[in-house]
Design a protein around this motif. Structure first.
Motif, PDB file in Angstrom:
ATOM      1  N   SER A  68      26.952  37.730 -41.331  1.00 13.48           N
ATOM      2  CA  SER A  68      27.871  37.141 -42.304  1.00 13.48           C
ATOM      3  C   SER A  68      28.746  38.203 -42.955  1.00 13.48           C
ATOM      4  O   SER A  68      29.940  37.976 -43.208  1.00 13.48           O
ATOM      5  N   ALA A  69      28.165  39.378 -43.212  1.00 15.73           N
ATOM      6  CA  ALA A  69      28.920  40.457 -43.861  1.00 15.73           C
ATOM      7  C   ALA A  69      30.094  40.922 -43.018  1.00 15.73           C
ATOM      8  O   ALA A  69      31.052  41.502 -43.537  1.00 15.73           O
ATOM      9  N   CYS A  70      30.039  40.679 -41.706  1.00 13.56           N
ATOM     10  CA  CYS A  70      31.071  41.165 -40.785  1.00 13.56           C
ATOM     11  C   CYS A  70      32.068  40.091 -40.385  1.00 13.56           C
ATOM     12  O   CYS A  70      32.937  40.339 -39.541  1.00 13.56           O
ATOM     13  N   LEU A  71      31.963  38.891 -40.961  1.00 13.48           N
ATOM     14  CA  LEU A  71      32.786  37.774 -40.515  1.00 13.48           C
ATOM     15  C   LEU A  71      34.282  38.055 -40.676  1.00 13.48           C
ATOM     16  O   LEU A  71      35.097  37.539 -39.914  1.00 13.48           O
ATOM     17  N   THR A  72      34.667  38.878 -41.634  1.00 11.45           N
ATOM     18  CA  THR A  72      36.084  39.157 -41.873  1.00 11.45           C
ATOM     19  C   THR A  72      36.552  40.448 -41.201  1.00 11.45           C
ATOM     20  O   THR A  72      37.688  40.879 -41.432  1.00 11.45           O
ATOM     21  N   ASP A  73      35.731  41.064 -40.377  1.00  5.36           N
ATOM     22  CA  ASP A  73      36.086  42.312 -39.701  1.00  5.36           C
ATOM     23  C   ASP A  73      36.742  41.979 -38.359  1.00  5.36           C
ATOM     24  O   ASP A  73      36.076  41.878 -37.326  1.00  5.36           O
ATOM     25  N   ASP A  74      38.047  41.799 -38.360  1.00  2.00           N
ATOM     26  CA  ASP A  74      38.753  41.362 -37.156  1.00  2.00           C
ATOM     27  C   ASP A  74      38.606  42.356 -36.008  1.00  2.00           C
ATOM     28  O   ASP A  74      38.532  41.946 -34.837  1.00  2.00           O
ATOM     29  N   GLU A  75      38.569  43.641 -36.303  1.00  2.00           N
ATOM     30  CA  GLU A  75      38.420  44.643 -35.242  1.00  2.00           C
ATOM     31  C   GLU A  75      37.092  44.455 -34.521  1.00  2.00           C
ATOM     32  O   GLU A  75      37.027  44.486 -33.287  1.00  2.00           O
ATOM     33  N   LEU A  76      36.040  44.226 -35.291  1.00  2.00           N
ATOM     34  CA  LEU A  76      34.723  43.976 -34.697  1.00  2.00           C
ATOM     35  C   LEU A  76      34.732  42.675 -33.897  1.00  2.00           C
ATOM     36  O   LEU A  76      34.212  42.621 -32.773  1.00  2.00           O
ATOM     37  N   LEU A  77      35.325  41.631 -34.459  1.00  2.91           N
ATOM     38  CA  LEU A  77      35.374  40.339 -33.765  1.00  2.91           C
ATOM     39  C   LEU A  77      36.114  40.462 -32.433  1.00  2.91           C
ATOM     40  O   LEU A  77      35.688  39.891 -31.424  1.00  2.91           O
ATOM     41  N   ARG A  78      37.202  41.205 -32.431  1.00  3.41           N
ATOM     42  CA  ARG A  78      37.947  41.378 -31.185  1.00  3.41           C
ATOM     43  C   ARG A  78      37.136  42.139 -30.149  1.00  3.41           C
ATOM     44  O   ARG A  78      37.191  41.836 -28.943  1.00  3.41           O
ATOM     45  N   ALA A  79      36.355  43.124 -30.599  1.00  2.90           N
ATOM     46  CA  ALA A  79      35.510  43.880 -29.667  1.00  2.90           C
ATOM     47  C   ALA A  79      34.423  42.995 -29.077  1.00  2.90           C
ATOM     48  O   ALA A  79      34.104  43.076 -27.888  1.00  2.90           O
ATOM     49  N   VAL A  80      33.853  42.117 -29.904  1.00  6.24           N
ATOM     50  CA  VAL A  80      32.829  41.185 -29.415  1.00  6.24           C
ATOM     51  C   VAL A  80      33.456  40.213 -28.423  1.00  6.24           C
ATOM     52  O   VAL A  80      32.890  39.933 -27.353  1.00  6.24           O
ATOM     53  N   ARG A  81      34.640  39.703 -28.742  1.00  7.78           N
ATOM     54  CA  ARG A  81      35.307  38.783 -27.814  1.00  7.78           C
ATOM     55  C   ARG A  81      35.590  39.470 -26.479  1.00  7.78           C
ATOM     56  O   ARG A  81      35.388  38.880 -25.403  1.00  7.78           O
ATOM     57  N   ALA A  82      36.040  40.715 -26.528  1.00  2.39           N
ATOM     58  CA  ALA A  82      36.368  41.448 -25.305  1.00  2.39           C
ATOM     59  C   ALA A  82      35.138  41.698 -24.442  1.00  2.39           C
ATOM     60  O   ALA A  82      35.260  41.893 -23.227  1.00  2.39           O
TER      61      ALA A  82
ATOM     62  N   ALA B  70      24.057  38.249 -25.678  1.00  2.00           N
ATOM     63  CA  ALA B  70      24.906  37.731 -26.751  1.00  2.00           C
ATOM     64  C   ALA B  70      25.072  38.814 -27.801  1.00  2.00           C
ATOM     65  O   ALA B  70      24.328  39.804 -27.830  1.00  2.00           O
ATOM     66  N   HIS B  71      26.060  38.612 -28.659  1.00  2.00           N
ATOM     67  CA  HIS B  71      26.207  39.439 -29.859  1.00  2.00           C
ATOM     68  C   HIS B  71      26.132  38.523 -31.070  1.00  2.00           C
ATOM     69  O   HIS B  71      26.805  37.484 -31.109  1.00  2.00           O
ATOM     70  N   LYS B  72      25.317  38.879 -32.030  1.00  2.00           N
ATOM     71  CA  LYS B  72      25.249  38.131 -33.294  1.00  2.00           C
ATOM     72  C   LYS B  72      26.160  38.830 -34.305  1.00  2.00           C
ATOM     73  O   LYS B  72      26.082  40.050 -34.465  1.00  2.00           O
ATOM     74  N   ILE B  73      27.009  38.081 -34.956  1.00  2.00           N
ATOM     75  CA  ILE B  73      27.891  38.640 -35.972  1.00  2.00           C
ATOM     76  C   ILE B  73      27.332  38.270 -37.333  1.00  2.00           C
ATOM     77  O   ILE B  73      27.232  37.087 -37.681  1.00  2.00           O
TER      78      ILE B  73
END
Length: 305
Positions: free
Chosen positions: A135-149, A130-133
Motif C-alpha cells: 500500500s505504501a508504494c501505490l503512488t510510486d509510478d516508477e515502481l509500478l511501471r517496473a512491475v508492469r514491464a 507475481a509481484h505484490k505492491i
C-alpha cells in the motif's frame, strides 16, 4: 461459475471468482534477518496448507530516508543506526537462493513486495510468479511501471489510498494483469476500520479485476468473512510468536491461527456453492416424508432422480 475475464495467474494457478481462494502467508520481515527462522515460517505455511509465502524486498539505501540513516535505535542486536538495522534484517541473494530452494523442495510458491526498482529486478532473477505492491508504494509510478514491464501478475494493496489514487495505479499497471486487494494499513487494524464492504465496492468499480483482501487485524473472523464476501486472494502476516521483536508481529497469526484460517476459508469456499438453486440428493428423504402436496413430491423427485 468461473468468470474468466476476472481471472489472473499466479504461476500456474488461476485466481478469481469460482477458483479456490489463493491464501498467502506473509512472512515479511518477521524472520528478523534469520534464515533459520524464515525456514521455520515456511514450514508453518506448508503445514497449514497455504498456497504461497511472501516477503518484503528493499534496497536499504534507496528506501530509507537519508535523514534517518544515522538515527540510533535499540534492536535485538544492540543499539545501532537505522541504516545499519535496515541492512541487518534485509536478505540478499544468498539468503533468497536458500529460500527459493527450500520452497521448491516443500512445494510452496513464494514472491515478495519490492519497494524499489532495483528490488523488482532482483526478484525477476528468481522468476517469481507475481509481484505484490505494498500500500505504501501505490503512488510510486516508477515502481509500478517496473512491475508492469516484468510481465508478472501485480497484486496491488490499496491501504491508505484514495479511490483516485487506486484508479491511477491500476491504469499505470494495466488492469489486465492486476489483482486488486482491499487493505487497511493499521497494524493491528481495529474492527471498525476493517471495512469489509470495500470488497464489494471494488468489485463494482473494477468488474474485470479479481478482488482480494490483505488483513492486518487480530483474530480470524474478519478474514473468513472476506472470503465469504468473495475475496479470491487472501493474505495474512504470520509469526512463530506474536511477542517476538518487530513492528508486524502483533498483527500476525501464530501457527495454530494460520491453520484454522486456511481450514475455515476452505469450508467457506465449498459452502458458497454456485448460486443455482438445487434439490440435493440428501434432501430426497425429507422431500418424500415431509412435502404435503403429492404432485409436487413427484415433480421434485423427478428433478433429483
Amino acid at each position: 461459475m468461473i468468470n474468466t475475464t476476472r481471472e489472473r495467474l499466479i504461476g500456474d494457478r488461476p485466481v478469481g471468482p469460482g477458483r479456490p481462494v489463493y491464501v498467502t502467508a506473509e512472512i515479511g520481515l518477521n524472520h528478523n534477518g534469520s534464515v533459520d527462522t524464515c525456514l521455520q515460517l515456511i514450514d508453518v505455511a506448508v503445514a497449514a496448507g497455504a498456497d504461497a509465502v511472501k516477503f518484503q524486498k528493499r534496497t536499504p539505501t534507496v528506501c530509507t530516508p537519508r535523514d534517518q540513516w544515522d538515527v540510533e535505535r535499540d534492536t535485538p542486536w544492540g543499539r545501532m543506526t537505522y541504516i545499519d538495522y535496515r541492512h541487518r534484517i534485509e536478505f540478499g541473494a544468498d539468503e533468497y537462493r536458500a529460500i527459493d530452494a527450500y520452497c521448491a523442495e516443500q512445494g510452496i510458491a513464494w514472491f515478495a513486495s519490492p519497494w524499489d526498482v532495483e528490488s523488482v529486478e532482483f526478484l525477476n532473477d528468481f522468476d517469481v510468479p507475481a509481484h505484490k505492491i505494498a500500500s505504501a508504494c501505490l503512488t510510486d509510478d516508477e515502481l509500478l511501471r517496473a512491475v508492469r514491464a516484468s510481465g508478472r501478475t501485480a497484486i496491488l494493496s490499496t491501504g491508505m489510498s484514495t479511490p483516485a489514487q487506486i484508479r491511477h495505479a491500476v491504469e499505470v499497471l494495466g488492469s489486465s494483469n492486476v489483482i486488486l486487494v482491499h487493505a487497511t494499513s493499521t497494524y493491528p487494524a481495529a474492527n471498525d476500520e476493517v471495512n469489509l464492504r470495500m470488497i464489494n465496492t471494488l468489485m463494482a468499480a473494477y468488474p474485470n479485476v479479481p478482488i482480494g483482501y490483505s488483513g492486518h487485524e487480530r483474530g480470524l473472523q474478519t478474514t473468513v468473512a472476506a472470503a465469504a464476501l468473495g475475496a479470491c486472494f487472501i493474505e495474512r502476516h504470520i509469526t512463530l510468536d506474536r511477542t517476538m521483536w518487530g513492528s508486524d508481529q502483533a498483527a500476525s497469526l501464530e501457527p495454530a491461527g494460520l491453520s484454522r484460517l486456511v481450514r475455515d476459508v476452505r469450508v467457506i469456499e465449498e459452502a458458497l456453492g454456485d448460486g443455482v438453486k438445487h434439490i440435493y440428493p440428501g434432501e430426497r428423504a425429507a422431500l418424500r416424508k415431509l412435502r404435503r402436496v403429492a404432485g409436487v413430491i413427484a415433480e421434485a423427485a423427478d428433478q433429483v432422480a
